[in-house]
Structures are given as C-alpha cells and as structure tokens.
Motif scaffolding. Structure first.
Motif, mmCIF file in Angstrom:
data_model
loop_
_atom_site.group_PDB
_atom_site.id
_atom_site.type_symbol
_atom_site.label_atom_id
_atom_site.label_comp_id
_atom_site.label_asym_id
_atom_site.label_seq_id
_atom_site.Cartn_x
_atom_site.Cartn_y
_atom_site.Cartn_z
ATOM 1 N N ARG A 109 9.166 36.519 88.835
ATOM 2 C CA ARG A 109 10.432 35.940 88.374
ATOM 3 C C ARG A 109 10.233 35.090 87.126
ATOM 4 O O ARG A 109 11.067 35.094 86.222
ATOM 5 C CB ARG A 109 11.070 35.116 89.500
ATOM 6 N N ASN A 120 12.005 35.765 83.414
ATOM 7 C CA ASN A 120 12.821 34.775 82.708
ATOM 8 C C ASN A 120 12.177 34.267 81.425
ATOM 9 O O ASN A 120 12.833 33.587 80.633
ATOM 10 C CB ASN A 120 13.089 33.573 83.622
ATOM 11 N N GLU A 147 10.978 24.899 85.008
ATOM 12 C CA GLU A 147 11.968 25.848 84.506
ATOM 13 C C GLU A 147 13.367 25.461 84.975
ATOM 14 O O GLU A 147 14.328 25.474 84.196
ATOM 15 C CB GLU A 147 11.622 27.254 84.991
ATOM 16 N N TRP A 203 16.400 24.086 82.550
ATOM 17 C CA TRP A 203 17.637 24.876 82.490
ATOM 18 C C TRP A 203 18.847 23.995 82.786
ATOM 19 O O TRP A 203 19.859 24.042 82.066
ATOM 20 C CB TRP A 203 17.582 26.026 83.492
ATOM 21 N N TRP A 246 15.248 29.261 89.608
ATOM 22 C CA TRP A 246 15.385 30.664 89.190
ATOM 23 C C TRP A 246 14.155 31.491 89.529
ATOM 24 O O TRP A 246 14.183 32.718 89.409
ATOM 25 C CB TRP A 246 15.640 30.731 87.674
ATOM 26 N N SER A 247 13.080 30.846 89.937
ATOM 27 C CA SER A 247 11.821 31.573 90.136
ATOM 28 C C SER A 247 11.140 31.244 91.456
ATOM 29 O O SER A 247 9.979 31.552 91.630
ATOM 30 C CB SER A 247 10.850 31.258 88.982
#
Length: 293
Positions: free
Chosen positions: A42, A46, A133, A137, A197-198
């Motif tokens: 992931r 990204n 991350e 973000w 997100w990961s």
C-alpha cells in the motif's frame, strides 16, 4: 521447564522458531499483528517518488516471501482479523488459523466520555511509515478545511518521532512529544482521527479510543478488521470533503456523537476486552494442543 504452547509474537521474531522447535515438543503458535507485506504494498501504491516506489515494491515482495515461509513452521497462526487470516491462508492453504483480535484492558482504559467534539487528536509513532503518511495527508488535505469552518477546532498530535518544526506553519495545532501516559492524553481530548492509507491488521488506537469514550473518525483502511457499523460505533471518512462533512454534521447537531460514543464502548466491552479474548484464545489453543493442555 516445559510448556504446552509457546506463542511467537509477530513476523520479525520468526528467526527464533527453528531454535524453539529444536527444544520444544508442544505447540508453537505464531501471533501475527499485521500482514507486513500488505503495508508495504500500500505504501508503494501511494508513493509518488518512483525510486521509493520501486524500493517499496521490492521490500513488499521480500516480506511476502518471508511471511509465507514462516507459516509452515508453526502449528497455528493467530491473526487479529479474519481478513488477515485469509491473506495468510492464501500463502499457505493447509495451515491452521484462528482470529483473536487485539484486546483492551478496561481497568486501564476507563470510560471518560467527552462532552465536546472540538479537540481532535492523533497518537502514534511517526517513525512508522503508515502513521507518517496518514498525518501528513491529514495536515495537507483536511486540517485547514476544518480550521476555516470553526476557529474553536484544534488538533493535538502525539507520538514518538514527531518533528515539531515541520508543523510550525499550521494554525490550531498542538504537537506533543512522547506522552508519558497515553490514556491521560486520550482522556483530555475528544475525537480520535485515524486517516490511515497503508495500514494492516487492527488499529489498537481505535479500540483504545472507543473504550475511553472518544468519537473515532477513520478511513476505511484505518478501521479494517474491527466489527463496526459506520455511524453506530465510529464514523468513516475517505476524502477531505468527507472529513469536513462529518465536522459540519457535528456542528449542526445532526450527528449524535454521544450515542456513537456509548455504542463504541459497548462494542469494546462485548467483543474486545482482554478477558473475553483471553478465554477465546485459551479455548482454541486447548483444543489444538495435541491433548497437552
């Protein structure tokens, strides 16, 4: 001294399994907290820097091969989510698997429900790529939108490895270094934001927030593995505008956050307390331990 079951904690203690097997005739259980290769897949997906993306893809493949090699070496693999169990089963279909979520000690994580929604927080090590991350973000895409909507909103960041100067330009933000007491930090805030997100596995910080009586706003990936209902136990937002929309609903009173907080605590009590999960885990190991427990 002999044991009926030895539980090995996580991917990175895999090198000890050979030695344990040499001296231990009972059951070896592998407790997998994440699917590590998935996290790096992931991150690579990204990543915009082509060199980092290439490196992360190589690392993800290496981790996948390594994790696959561990599974046949143990008698049973205990994952924190059903989804993780299915991913490992795809790597080693004949293995034995069970799901035991992360547990919360309710004596530590006491119920201190918030009467406000103005103090957002994120707590987690910024040395973990997925957290860094996520926070970057949120700061780039979401924080300023909510600041424009309400000058009483504030965000509190805490965790190992936070570089305070990198956030100096942001208004309505407080940055904390390593907090000595995670519960005390959480108790004085209102809303846990989890813009991952990961990630992989299950987010212990979400379970802790729910136990403590805090509203959780998370991405779908951040909340994966938790048996929640959106709008009942926590709130899902997957875009900057979705995060802003949630805040507007809080301001207008449309979103009954106190009801969600109560439901979140009940979810922890019923499904994620350490006592309930320990009983489940011992029962599973007892039936699998070749009659030695």
């Amino acid at each position: 001294e002999k044991f009926d079951v030895i539980q090995v904690e996580g991917t990175f203690v895999g090198p000890y399994i050979h030695t344990i097997r040499k001296y231990h005739t009972g059951v070896i259980a592998l407790r997998m907290h994440n699917v590590e290769y998935e996290i790096w897949e992931r991150l690579a997906s990204n990543e915009r820097n082509p060199f980092k993306k290439y490196y992360q893809r190589i690392l993800a493949k290496q981790l996948k091969k390594y994790e696959a090699s561990l599974l046949p070496m143990v008698d049973i693999t205990a994952t924190v989510t059903d989804d993780d169990g299915q991913k490992f089963k795809a790597l080693h279909p004949t293995g034995e698997y069970c799901t035991i979520p992360a547990g919360i000690d309710l004596d530590v994580w006491k119920y201190t429900p918030s009467d406000s929604f103005k103090r957002f927080y994120h707590i987690g090590s910024m040395e973990w790529h997925a957290n860094a991350e996520a926070v970057n973000w949120y700061m780039d895409k979401v924080h300023s939108l909510i600041c424009l909507e309400d000058n009483e909103y504030g965000l509190h960041l805490a965790g190992k490895g936070i570089k305070t100067p990198s956030f100096a330009s942001h208004a309505q933000l407080s940055v904390h270094a390593n907090v000595p007491d995670a519960y005390a930090f959480v108790a004085q805030n209102d809303v846990c934001v989890v813009p991952l997100w990961s990630g992989s596995g299950i987010r212990l910080k979400i379970l802790e927030a729910l136990a403590a009586g805090k509203l959780v706003i998370s991405t779908t990936i951040g909340a994966q593995g938790i048996q929640y209902t959106d709008g009942e136990h926590l709130v899902i937002a997957d875009t900057p505008l979705a995060f802003l929309a949630v805040y507007k609903r809080l301001l207008s009173g449309e979103l009954d956050y106190k009801r969600i907080i109560r439901n979140g605590r009940l979810l922890i009590e019923n499904q994620y307390s350490t006592i309930a999960l320990a009983e489940k885990q011992l029962a599973k190991y007892s039936t699998f331990s070749k009659g030695k427990v």
